[in-house]
Design a protein around this motif. Structure first.
Motif, PDB file in Angstrom:
ATOM      1  N   GLY A  81       0.819  -1.214   0.000  1.00  0.00           N
ATOM      2  CA  GLY A  81       0.000   0.000   0.000  1.00  0.00           C
ATOM      3  C   GLY A  81       0.848   1.258   0.000  1.00  0.00           C
ATOM      4  N   ARG A  82       1.953   1.236   0.745  1.00  0.00           N
ATOM      5  CA  ARG A  82       2.833   2.404   0.765  1.00  0.00           C
ATOM      6  C   ARG A  82       3.565   2.540  -0.560  1.00  0.00           C
ATOM      7  N   VAL A  83       3.957   1.412  -1.161  1.00  0.00           N
ATOM      8  CA  VAL A  83       4.585   1.447  -2.483  1.00  0.00           C
ATOM      9  C   VAL A  83       3.638   2.122  -3.476  1.00  0.00           C
ATOM     10  N   GLN A  84       2.353   1.738  -3.426  1.00  0.00           N
ATOM     11  CA  GLN A  84       1.360   2.329  -4.326  1.00  0.00           C
ATOM     12  C   GLN A  84       1.152   3.812  -4.029  1.00  0.00           C
ATOM     13  N   HIS A  85       1.067   4.157  -2.752  1.00  0.00           N
ATOM     14  CA  HIS A  85       0.851   5.552  -2.362  1.00  0.00           C
ATOM     15  C   HIS A  85       2.022   6.425  -2.834  1.00  0.00           C
ATOM     16  N   ALA A  86       3.243   5.992  -2.564  1.00  0.00           N
ATOM     17  CA  ALA A  86       4.415   6.755  -2.995  1.00  0.00           C
ATOM     18  C   ALA A  86       4.491   6.793  -4.520  1.00  0.00           C
ATOM     19  N   ILE A 142      11.168   9.341  -9.712  1.00  0.00           N
ATOM     20  CA  ILE A 142      11.571   8.068  -9.082  1.00  0.00           C
ATOM     21  C   ILE A 142      12.228   8.335  -7.733  1.00  0.00           C
ATOM     22  N   ILE A 143      13.080   9.341  -7.686  1.00  0.00           N
ATOM     23  CA  ILE A 143      13.714   9.693  -6.410  1.00  0.00           C
ATOM     24  C   ILE A 143      12.651  10.130  -5.406  1.00  0.00           C
ATOM     25  N   GLU A 144      11.672  10.918  -5.867  1.00  0.00           N
ATOM     26  CA  GLU A 144      10.592  11.326  -4.951  1.00  0.00           C
ATOM     27  C   GLU A 144       9.838  10.115  -4.435  1.00  0.00           C
ATOM     28  N   TRP A 145       9.577   9.133  -5.298  1.00  0.00           N
ATOM     29  CA  TRP A 145       8.882   7.916  -4.887  1.00  0.00           C
ATOM     30  C   TRP A 145       9.622   7.261  -3.716  1.00  0.00           C
ATOM     31  N   VAL A 146      10.927   7.124  -3.841  1.00  0.00           N
ATOM     32  CA  VAL A 146      11.731   6.494  -2.784  1.00  0.00           C
ATOM     33  C   VAL A 146      11.708   7.341  -1.513  1.00  0.00           C
ATOM     34  N   VAL A 147      11.893   8.649  -1.662  1.00  0.00           N
ATOM     35  CA  VAL A 147      11.913   9.537  -0.497  1.00  0.00           C
ATOM     36  C   VAL A 147      10.545   9.550   0.187  1.00  0.00           C
ATOM     37  N   HIS A 148       9.480   9.670  -0.598  1.00  0.00           N
ATOM     38  CA  HIS A 148       8.133   9.711  -0.022  1.00  0.00           C
ATOM     39  C   HIS A 148       7.839   8.414   0.747  1.00  0.00           C
ATOM     40  N   PHE A 149       8.209   7.286   0.156  1.00  0.00           N
ATOM     41  CA  PHE A 149       8.028   5.989   0.804  1.00  0.00           C
ATOM     42  C   PHE A 149       8.668   5.993   2.191  1.00  0.00           C
ATOM     43  N   HIS A 150       9.905   6.471   2.273  1.00  0.00           N
ATOM     44  CA  HIS A 150      10.629   6.418   3.542  1.00  0.00           C
ATOM     45  C   HIS A 150      10.134   7.441   4.563  1.00  0.00           C
ATOM     46  N   ILE A 151       9.728   8.602   4.111  1.00  0.00           N
ATOM     47  CA  ILE A 151       9.140   9.577   5.042  1.00  0.00           C
ATOM     48  C   ILE A 151       7.873   8.986   5.660  1.00  0.00           C
ATOM     49  N   TRP A 190       9.474  20.164   1.872  1.00  0.00           N
ATOM     50  CA  TRP A 190      10.894  20.446   1.628  1.00  0.00           C
ATOM     51  C   TRP A 190      11.404  19.608   0.455  1.00  0.00           C
ATOM     52  N   THR A 191      10.866  18.392   0.316  1.00  0.00           N
ATOM     53  CA  THR A 191      11.211  17.558  -0.847  1.00  0.00           C
ATOM     54  C   THR A 191      10.829  18.277  -2.132  1.00  0.00           C
ATOM     55  N   TYR A 192       9.661  18.912  -2.146  1.00  0.00           N
ATOM     56  CA  TYR A 192       9.226  19.636  -3.346  1.00  0.00           C
ATOM     57  C   TYR A 192      10.152  20.809  -3.657  1.00  0.00           C
ATOM     58  N   LEU A 193      10.632  21.492  -2.623  1.00  0.00           N
ATOM     59  CA  LEU A 193      11.577  22.588  -2.864  1.00  0.00           C
ATOM     60  C   LEU A 193      12.850  22.064  -3.533  1.00  0.00           C
ATOM     61  N   VAL A 194      13.354  20.930  -3.062  1.00  0.00           N
ATOM     62  CA  VAL A 194      14.554  20.337  -3.661  1.00  0.00           C
ATOM     63  C   VAL A 194      14.264  19.887  -5.087  1.00  0.00           C
ATOM     64  N   MET A 195      13.086  19.303  -5.304  1.00  0.00           N
ATOM     65  CA  MET A 195      12.721  18.856  -6.651  1.00  0.00           C
ATOM     66  C   MET A 195      12.686  20.034  -7.624  1.00  0.00           C
ATOM     67  N   VAL A 196      12.069  21.137  -7.207  1.00  0.00           N
ATOM     68  CA  VAL A 196      11.983  22.306  -8.093  1.00  0.00           C
ATOM     69  C   VAL A 196      13.384  22.837  -8.374  1.00  0.00           C
ATOM     70  N   TRP A 197      14.223  22.908  -7.362  1.00  0.00           N
ATOM     71  CA  TRP A 197      15.601  23.354  -7.561  1.00  0.00           C
ATOM     72  C   TRP A 197      16.313  22.446  -8.566  1.00  0.00           C
ATOM     73  N   ALA A 198      16.101  21.126  -8.448  1.00  0.00           N
ATOM     74  CA  ALA A 198      16.787  20.146  -9.306  1.00  0.00           C
ATOM     75  C   ALA A 198      16.390  20.264 -10.768  1.00  0.00           C
ATOM     76  N   VAL A 199      15.191  20.749 -11.041  1.00  0.00           N
ATOM     77  CA  VAL A 199      14.711  20.789 -12.434  1.00  0.00           C
ATOM     78  C   VAL A 199      14.653  22.208 -13.006  1.00  0.00           C
ATOM     79  N   LEU A 200      15.174  23.179 -12.266  1.00  0.00           N
ATOM     80  CA  LEU A 200      15.163  24.554 -12.792  1.00  0.00           C
ATOM     81  C   LEU A 200      15.822  24.603 -14.165  1.00  0.00           C
ATOM     82  N   PRO A 201      15.162  25.264 -15.116  1.00  0.00           N
ATOM     83  CA  PRO A 201      15.759  25.344 -16.474  1.00  0.00           C
ATOM     84  C   PRO A 201      17.027  26.199 -16.477  1.00  0.00           C
TER      85      PRO A 201
END
Length: 126
Positions: free
Chosen positions: A42-47, A73-82, A115-126
């Motif tokens: 269930g957590r795998v599906q949620h993440a 994919i990285i968010e999936w792993v991080v979200h799962f663990h949080i 905070w994960t979303y802030l890092v994600m946005v930073w990582a994909v800034l054009p």
């Protein structure tokens, strides 16, 4: 997108809207059971729901597919663990919604996701 401020605000808006729905409206009973158990489908599906919806948000904002997929994919792993850590903590402490410890854990969980979303946005800034 040429204006970085519009890009950042737009992507954060989409990620936070995605979070609202994935965390509070689209969770199934399977996703909500056994939150403190590590290997939990269930957590795998949620993440995965979070990662997939974030992928869509990033692509809508013009992030290249390869980069968007990697970050999702990285968010999936991080979200799962949080979520696992919060579930494990809840199981160990036994705090319920009528106790301050429950709300502190809930607040830390939600802050870590934002905070994960802030890092994600930073990582994909054009």
């Amino acid at each position: 997108m040429s204006d970085p401020v519009i890009f950042v605000l737009g992507l954060l808006f989409l990620l936070q809207t995605k979070h609202l729905f994935a965390d509070f409206y689209l969770q199934t009973p399977r996703m909500l059971r056994d939150r403190g158990r590590y290997l939990h489908m269930g957590r795998v599906q949620h993440a995965g729901l979070h990662g997939g919806a974030s992928l869509v948000a990033m692509v809508l904002m013009g992030v290249p597919m390869g980069l968007a997929l990697l970050v999702a994919i990285i968010e999936w792993v991080v979200h799962f663990h949080i979520d696992w850590a919060k579930g494990r903590w809840s199981d160990l402490t036994g705090h319920g919604p009528d106790q301050a410890g429950y709300w502190r854990a809930f607040g830390v969980d939600q802050a870590l996701h934002q905070w994960t979303y802030l890092v994600m946005v930073w990582a994909v800034l054009p």
